[in-house]
Motif scaffolding. Structure first.
Motif, mmCIF file in Angstrom:
data_model
loop_
_atom_site.group_PDB
_atom_site.id
_atom_site.type_symbol
_atom_site.label_atom_id
_atom_site.label_comp_id
_atom_site.label_asym_id
_atom_site.label_seq_id
_atom_site.Cartn_x
_atom_site.Cartn_y
_atom_site.Cartn_z
ATOM 1 N N VAL A 311 1.111 -7.272 1.843
ATOM 2 C CA VAL A 311 2.474 -6.791 2.024
ATOM 3 C C VAL A 311 3.136 -6.724 0.659
ATOM 4 O O VAL A 311 3.090 -7.682 -0.118
ATOM 5 N N LEU A 312 3.749 -5.577 0.355
ATOM 6 C CA LEU A 312 4.336 -5.329 -0.958
ATOM 7 C C LEU A 312 5.856 -5.335 -0.851
ATOM 8 O O LEU A 312 6.451 -4.491 -0.163
ATOM 9 N N SER A 313 6.485 -6.291 -1.513
ATOM 10 C CA SER A 313 7.942 -6.365 -1.486
ATOM 11 C C SER A 313 8.535 -5.164 -2.213
ATOM 12 O O SER A 313 7.949 -4.622 -3.152
ATOM 13 N N GLY A 314 9.698 -4.727 -1.757
ATOM 14 C CA GLY A 314 10.377 -3.599 -2.381
ATOM 15 C C GLY A 314 9.840 -2.242 -1.987
ATOM 16 O O GLY A 314 10.280 -1.223 -2.524
ATOM 17 N N THR A 315 8.901 -2.206 -1.046
ATOM 18 C CA THR A 315 8.340 -0.923 -0.628
ATOM 19 C C THR A 315 8.897 -0.525 0.737
ATOM 20 O O THR A 315 9.457 -1.336 1.475
ATOM 21 N N GLU A 316 8.717 0.759 1.043
ATOM 22 C CA GLU A 316 9.100 1.328 2.318
ATOM 23 C C GLU A 316 7.921 2.140 2.844
ATOM 24 O O GLU A 316 6.866 2.186 2.218
ATOM 25 N N HIS A 317 8.127 2.797 3.954
ATOM 26 C CA HIS A 317 7.022 3.481 4.622
ATOM 27 C C HIS A 317 6.355 4.530 3.733
ATOM 28 O O HIS A 317 5.140 4.672 3.717
ATOM 29 N N HIS A 318 7.151 5.251 2.971
ATOM 30 C CA HIS A 318 6.622 6.345 2.169
ATOM 31 C C HIS A 318 6.216 5.912 0.762
ATOM 32 O O HIS A 318 5.797 6.745 -0.039
ATOM 33 N N SER A 319 6.361 4.617 0.435
ATOM 34 C CA SER A 319 6.060 4.154 -0.925
ATOM 35 C C SER A 319 4.601 4.330 -1.301
ATOM 36 O O SER A 319 4.259 4.271 -2.490
ATOM 37 N N PHE A 320 3.720 4.535 -0.332
ATOM 38 C CA PHE A 320 2.290 4.647 -0.590
ATOM 39 C C PHE A 320 1.860 6.109 -0.698
ATOM 40 O O PHE A 320 0.676 6.420 -0.632
ATOM 41 N N THR A 321 2.839 6.987 -0.857
ATOM 42 C CA THR A 321 2.608 8.419 -1.019
ATOM 43 C C THR A 321 3.272 8.882 -2.313
ATOM 44 O O THR A 321 3.843 8.092 -3.061
ATOM 45 N N ASP A 322 3.246 10.192 -2.547
ATOM 46 C CA ASP A 322 3.919 10.769 -3.713
ATOM 47 C C ASP A 322 5.430 10.902 -3.533
ATOM 48 O O ASP A 322 6.137 11.247 -4.487
ATOM 49 N N ALA A 341 9.413 4.381 -8.441
ATOM 50 C CA ALA A 341 8.325 5.253 -8.006
ATOM 51 C C ALA A 341 7.065 4.991 -8.811
ATOM 52 O O ALA A 341 5.953 4.965 -8.258
ATOM 53 N N ALA A 342 7.213 4.777 -10.125
ATOM 54 C CA ALA A 342 6.041 4.520 -10.974
ATOM 55 C C ALA A 342 5.347 3.229 -10.568
ATOM 56 O O ALA A 342 4.110 3.162 -10.534
ATOM 57 N N ARG A 343 6.121 2.183 -10.250
ATOM 58 C CA ARG A 343 5.511 0.908 -9.870
ATOM 59 C C ARG A 343 4.842 1.015 -8.504
ATOM 60 O O ARG A 343 3.741 0.475 -8.301
ATOM 61 N N SER A 344 5.454 1.699 -7.562
ATOM 62 C CA SER A 344 4.817 1.888 -6.253
ATOM 63 C C SER A 344 3.480 2.594 -6.401
ATOM 64 O O SER A 344 2.479 2.205 -5.786
ATOM 65 N N ALA A 345 3.461 3.649 -7.234
ATOM 66 C CA ALA A 345 2.206 4.375 -7.448
ATOM 67 C C ALA A 345 1.171 3.489 -8.110
ATOM 68 O O ALA A 345 -0.019 3.515 -7.748
ATOM 69 N N GLU A 346 1.592 2.684 -9.092
ATOM 70 C CA GLU A 346 0.654 1.799 -9.778
ATOM 71 C C GLU A 346 0.042 0.787 -8.818
ATOM 72 O O GLU A 346 -1.180 0.566 -8.824
ATOM 73 N N LEU A 347 0.856 0.161 -7.983
ATOM 74 C CA LEU A 347 0.344 -0.829 -7.044
ATOM 75 C C LEU A 347 -0.611 -0.196 -6.037
ATOM 76 O O LEU A 347 -1.680 -0.740 -5.734
ATOM 77 N N THR A 348 -0.221 0.955 -5.495
ATOM 78 C CA THR A 348 -1.087 1.628 -4.519
ATOM 79 C C THR A 348 -2.416 1.995 -5.144
ATOM 80 O O THR A 348 -3.495 1.691 -4.586
ATOM 81 N N ARG A 349 -2.394 2.642 -6.300
ATOM 82 C CA ARG A 349 -3.631 3.030 -6.970
ATOM 83 C C ARG A 349 -4.503 1.813 -7.290
ATOM 84 O O ARG A 349 -5.722 1.824 -7.086
ATOM 85 N N THR A 350 -3.881 0.754 -7.802
ATOM 86 C CA THR A 350 -4.636 -0.410 -8.263
ATOM 87 C C THR A 350 -5.351 -1.103 -7.121
ATOM 88 O O THR A 350 -6.557 -1.411 -7.211
#
Length: 388
Positions: A311-322, A341-350
């Motif tokens: 579970v990722l704090s500070g995220t929402e449903h669409h945070s794992f998309t573009d 947005a940059a941090r959400s993308a970094e966490l998802t990718r990583t």
């Protein structure tokens, strides 16, 4: 049927339908949220792997079954976008989507504060129709959220391809606001008319599982470049109902060795005897144990093999998309206290790449063994999670 009933103000104003898993009337803008001037075309973050990325689109027809949403079609037509390593570093960058697709997506989502063709101007990193490099590479299938095209997972797809994966993103025809077919016609969202019907979620994920099996058959046996893929190393990841479809595809097709659900309510039922292939849930705080969505609680008990629940704090449903990366171009104000947005993308990718490296490349990933000081937003559940 809806994956997320409410979003924080600001970003929810424009993206509520994009972020939800069903078609419905957009939420009226709040009068106390000032409009934002669109910032111009978005640019996706550069891939982090060592390889340049190529991409191409395939138009496939499954004549063994009718289209599940259009009774007049006796075959299922799909658009599949491939991303893959290439040796070519220069060349025309692939379009994010066409102007017509952008228009239909924005109109269908109730977004009116930006030019309708704005997403066709989003700058990507993959070279269009570049020749692939390598042989026997692991394959990752991507499935998007309901009403959204697979292009909304492009930043993840490009990053995985740069790390040495072939990525096959499936546009599930008639489940998105816009899918361009081989003859240039654009198929719209016929499934949106039935999204409140009982059993709609299970129907969607079972149809997507059939799409995945057909695409795997085609890529590994009929595609002229099938040698690029190692059919014994296949995984699937999806966002929203695409994540639920990953479960359904794994239950249906043993070739899918590992799966990831990114913030999707789990509609597919795992056998009561359990399911031993590796699986990872990764999502927003609504998915803590005992939270608003209890489907992960149910399925966690049935996963008997390697598993993680993040579970990722500070995220929402669409945070794992573009979509957060596109918010500025759409004139959407970010939600208060949300991850950038940059941090959400970094966490998802990583974390997605770590899971795939461990289970498709047999590379042990300490990152997946517990909390990391580098990524304090990530909580390992259920041991370290509490109810909201």
């Amino acid at each position: 049927m809806r994956q997320l009933l409410a979003l924080p103000t600001g970003l929810a104003t424009g993206l509520v339908v994009l972020a939800a898993s069903a078609c419905s009337a957009p939420t009226p803008p709040r009068s106390d949220v000032p409009p934002v001037t669109p910032a111009g075309p978005a640019t996706l973050p550069a891939p982090t792997g060592p390889h340049p990325v190529g991409t191409t689109a395939l138009h496939l027809t499954d004549t063994s079954r009718p289209d599940p949403w259009d009774p007049d079609l006796d075959a299922r037509r799909l658009k599949v976008t491939l991303w893959y390593p290439t040796e070519r570093r220069d060349g025309q960058r692939a379009p994010y989507m066409t102007a017509k697709e952008s228009e239909l997506l924005l109109k269908g989502s109730g977004i009116t504060g930006a030019p309708y063709d704005v997403l066709s101007k989003t700058r990507t990193n993959a070279v269009e129709d570049a020749d692939p490099a390598g042989r026997g590479l692991p394959l990752v299938v991507l499935s998007p959220g309901f009403t959204k095209p697979v292009s909304t997972l492009t930043s993840l797809a490009e990053d995985l391809a740069s790390r040495g994966y072939v990525v096959a993103g499936i546009d599930h025809t008639h489940e998105s606001h816009a899918t361009t077919l081989s003859d240039g016609r654009v198929a719209e969202c016929l499934a949106c008319d039935g999204d409140t019907d009982p059993g709609f979620g299970p129907r969607v994920v079972q149809g997507r599982a059939a799409d995945v099996s057909f695409v795997l058959d085609w890529l590994t046996s009929r595609w002229k470049r099938s040698g690029l893929i190692d059919g014994g190393r296949v995984a699937m990841a999806g966002q929203s109902i695409g994540g639920a479809a990953a479960v359904a595809a794994m239950v249906k097709d043993s070739r899918v060795r590992a799966g990831i659900d990114m913030d999707g309510t789990a509609y597919a039922r795992i056998p009561k005897s359990g399911f031993a292939r590796p699986f990872m849930f990764i999502g927003a705080p609504q998915h803590v144990p005992g939270g608003r969505d209890t489907s992960w609680d149910r399925d966690w008990k049935l996963l008997t093999g390697w598993k993680r629940w993040l579970v990722l704090s500070g995220t929402e449903h669409h945070s794992f998309t573009d979509l957060p990366l596109l918010a500025g171009a759409l004139g959407i104000r970010p939600a208060p206290r949300a991850l950038s947005a940059a941090r959400s993308a970094e966490l998802t990718r990583t974390y997605v790449a770590a899971f795939l490296d461990q289970h498709l490349k047999s590379r042990r990933q300490p990152l997946l063994e517990g909390p990391s000081s580098r990524y304090p937003e990530v909580t390992f559940c259920p041991a370290r999670c509490g109810s909201p």
